[in-house]
Design a protein around this motif. Structure first.
Motif, mmCIF file in Angstrom:
data_model
loop_
_atom_site.group_PDB
_atom_site.id
_atom_site.type_symbol
_atom_site.label_atom_id
_atom_site.label_comp_id
_atom_site.label_asym_id
_atom_site.label_seq_id
_atom_site.Cartn_x
_atom_site.Cartn_y
_atom_site.Cartn_z
ATOM 1 N N LEU A 180 9.651 48.673 53.441
ATOM 2 C CA LEU A 180 11.072 48.837 53.755
ATOM 3 C C LEU A 180 11.943 48.242 52.648
ATOM 4 N N ALA A 181 11.495 47.112 52.099
ATOM 5 C CA ALA A 181 12.246 46.482 51.010
ATOM 6 C C ALA A 181 12.228 47.348 49.757
ATOM 7 N N GLY A 182 11.106 48.039 49.530
ATOM 8 C CA GLY A 182 10.990 48.896 48.346
ATOM 9 C C GLY A 182 11.645 50.245 48.510
ATOM 10 N N LEU A 183 12.051 50.589 49.749
ATOM 11 C CA LEU A 183 12.646 51.902 49.999
ATOM 12 C C LEU A 183 13.988 52.069 49.298
ATOM 13 N N TYR A 184 14.807 51.017 49.314
ATOM 14 C CA TYR A 184 16.156 51.128 48.742
ATOM 15 C C TYR A 184 16.135 51.450 47.242
ATOM 16 N N PRO A 185 15.455 50.642 46.404
ATOM 17 C CA PRO A 185 15.443 50.986 44.969
ATOM 18 C C PRO A 185 14.761 52.313 44.700
ATOM 19 N N SER A 186 13.735 52.644 45.494
ATOM 20 C CA SER A 186 13.053 53.917 45.313
ATOM 21 C C SER A 186 13.985 55.082 45.628
ATOM 22 N N PHE A 187 14.776 54.944 46.704
ATOM 23 C CA PHE A 187 15.711 56.001 47.096
ATOM 24 C C PHE A 187 16.797 56.196 46.041
ATOM 25 N N ILE A 188 17.360 55.085 45.565
ATOM 26 C CA ILE A 188 18.418 55.167 44.545
ATOM 27 C C ILE A 188 17.895 55.852 43.287
ATOM 28 N N ASN A 189 16.699 55.457 42.858
ATOM 29 C CA ASN A 189 16.109 56.027 41.649
ATOM 30 C C ASN A 189 15.865 57.525 41.804
ATOM 31 N N LEU A 190 15.283 57.924 42.943
ATOM 32 C CA LEU A 190 14.987 59.335 43.167
ATOM 33 C C LEU A 190 16.264 60.134 43.368
ATOM 34 N N PHE A 191 17.246 59.555 44.052
ATOM 35 C CA PHE A 191 18.525 60.240 44.284
ATOM 36 C C PHE A 191 19.209 60.561 42.957
ATOM 37 N N VAL A 192 19.309 59.557 42.079
ATOM 38 C CA VAL A 192 19.958 59.753 40.776
ATOM 39 C C VAL A 192 19.187 60.763 39.941
ATOM 40 N N THR A 193 17.854 60.663 39.965
ATOM 41 C CA THR A 193 17.020 61.596 39.206
ATOM 42 C C THR A 193 17.268 63.037 39.645
ATOM 43 N N LEU A 194 17.335 63.264 40.952
ATOM 44 C CA LEU A 194 17.502 64.626 41.464
ATOM 45 C C LEU A 194 18.932 65.121 41.325
ATOM 46 N N VAL A 195 19.897 64.205 41.283
ATOM 47 C CA VAL A 195 21.279 64.626 41.008
ATOM 48 C C VAL A 195 21.363 65.243 39.621
ATOM 49 N N PHE A 196 20.771 64.576 38.631
ATOM 50 C CA PHE A 196 20.778 65.121 37.269
ATOM 51 C C PHE A 196 19.967 66.413 37.190
ATOM 52 N N ALA A 197 18.842 66.451 37.911
ATOM 53 C CA ALA A 197 18.051 67.683 37.946
ATOM 54 C C ALA A 197 18.845 68.804 38.606
#
Length: 271
Positions: A180-197
């Motif tokens: 659960l603690a790792g979900l937040y940074p993982s979500f932010i990273n994937l969200f930003v990556t897919l926004v650019f994609a």
């Protein structure tokens, strides 16, 4: 098309993803959270390995710690001790009841990803790895100080410390909390990556005269990221320093380009 059919399409039949643009945005975000949770697994796995190593190393440290107790905020040993420095695979321990070493000395002992622990004459120190300022951002410093005049170290003795290290156990709920603690940074990273994609995908779609908005493109890209996210998770389990963003971006775009032809075409005005 149902949500379940979209998930199956993201794995087996990419042409079905042409309907992902019609998915409610909140469902797409929930799916993105699921992918983020998957990407957080390697981080938890690596953290648990480190904790297991620390647990194993603590049994070695137990054998080196002499009998001592805390008196007036200072370490007092049963016999005269010069102190020592002991290094394992995960921890560098400094035991210095004579007061010959300083905080700076303990900090310099930190090598790579080791934890440096200092049981000095007047205080205990825990030096954390500084990953480019992350530790400093969280704690203000990567050195944590604990006074012997305060709990829980006020009544610490050599025997209590040894017993605590021998009985050190990782609670069964620890992996879930880490996940659960790792979900937040993982979500932010994937969200930003897919926004650019998504931006890149929309540009290509417009160049091919396909009618699609950014949000439709972004929702489609999220489902296109299923297979690359699974691949990135597997690779990260073996290569923690692997840059998953590049892999996710390019494979997601590759899949997206295969379904662009299914989008409505923009009709150019006749001359």
């Amino acid at each position: 098309m149902t949500f379940r059919q979209l998930i199956k399409g993201s794995l087996f039949r990419f042409e079905e993803l042409k309907n992902a643009k019609n998915t409610p945005f909140w469902k797409s975000i929930i799916y993105l959270l699921g992918l983020s949770l998957l990407l957080a697994i390697p981080t938890v796995y690596q953290a648990l390995q480190v904790m297991d190593q620390i647990k194993s190393d603590s049994l070695k440290i137990v054998q080196k710690i002499p009998d001592f107790e805390i008196e007036n905020g200072e370490i007092k040993t049963a016999k005269p001790e010069k102190g020592f420095i002991y290094q394992t695979n995960s921890v560098i321990l400094t035991f210095d009841p004579a007061g010959k070493r300083s905080q700076q000395d303990v900090e310099k002992d930190l090598v790579g990803n080791y934890f440096s622990v200092g049981l000095l004459k007047n205080e205990a120190l825990l030096v954390l790895p500084d990953y480019g300022g992350v530790s400093s951002a969280m704690f203000g410093d990567n050195v944590l100080k604990f006074s012997y005049k305060q709990e829980p170290l006020k009544n610490m003795t050599g025997e209590k410390l040894k017993a605590g290290l021998k009985d050190l156990k990782i609670p069964v709920w620890t992996p879930f909390v880490m996940l659960l603690a790792g979900l937040y940074p993982s979500f932010i990273n994937l969200f930003v990556t897919l926004v650019f994609a998504g931006i890149a995908g929309m540009i290509v779609a417009k160049l091919r005269l396909r009618r699609i908005t950014f949000f439709e493109c972004f929702k489609t890209i999220i489902f296109c990221a299923t297979i690359p996210t699974i691949l990135a998770t597997i690779i990260l389990l073996f290569q923690p320093n692997f840059d998953s963003s590049i892999l996710v971006t390019f494979i997601s775009l590759f899949i997206f380009l295969r379904i662009i032809k299914y989008f409505p075409q923009i009709q150019l005005p006749n001359k």
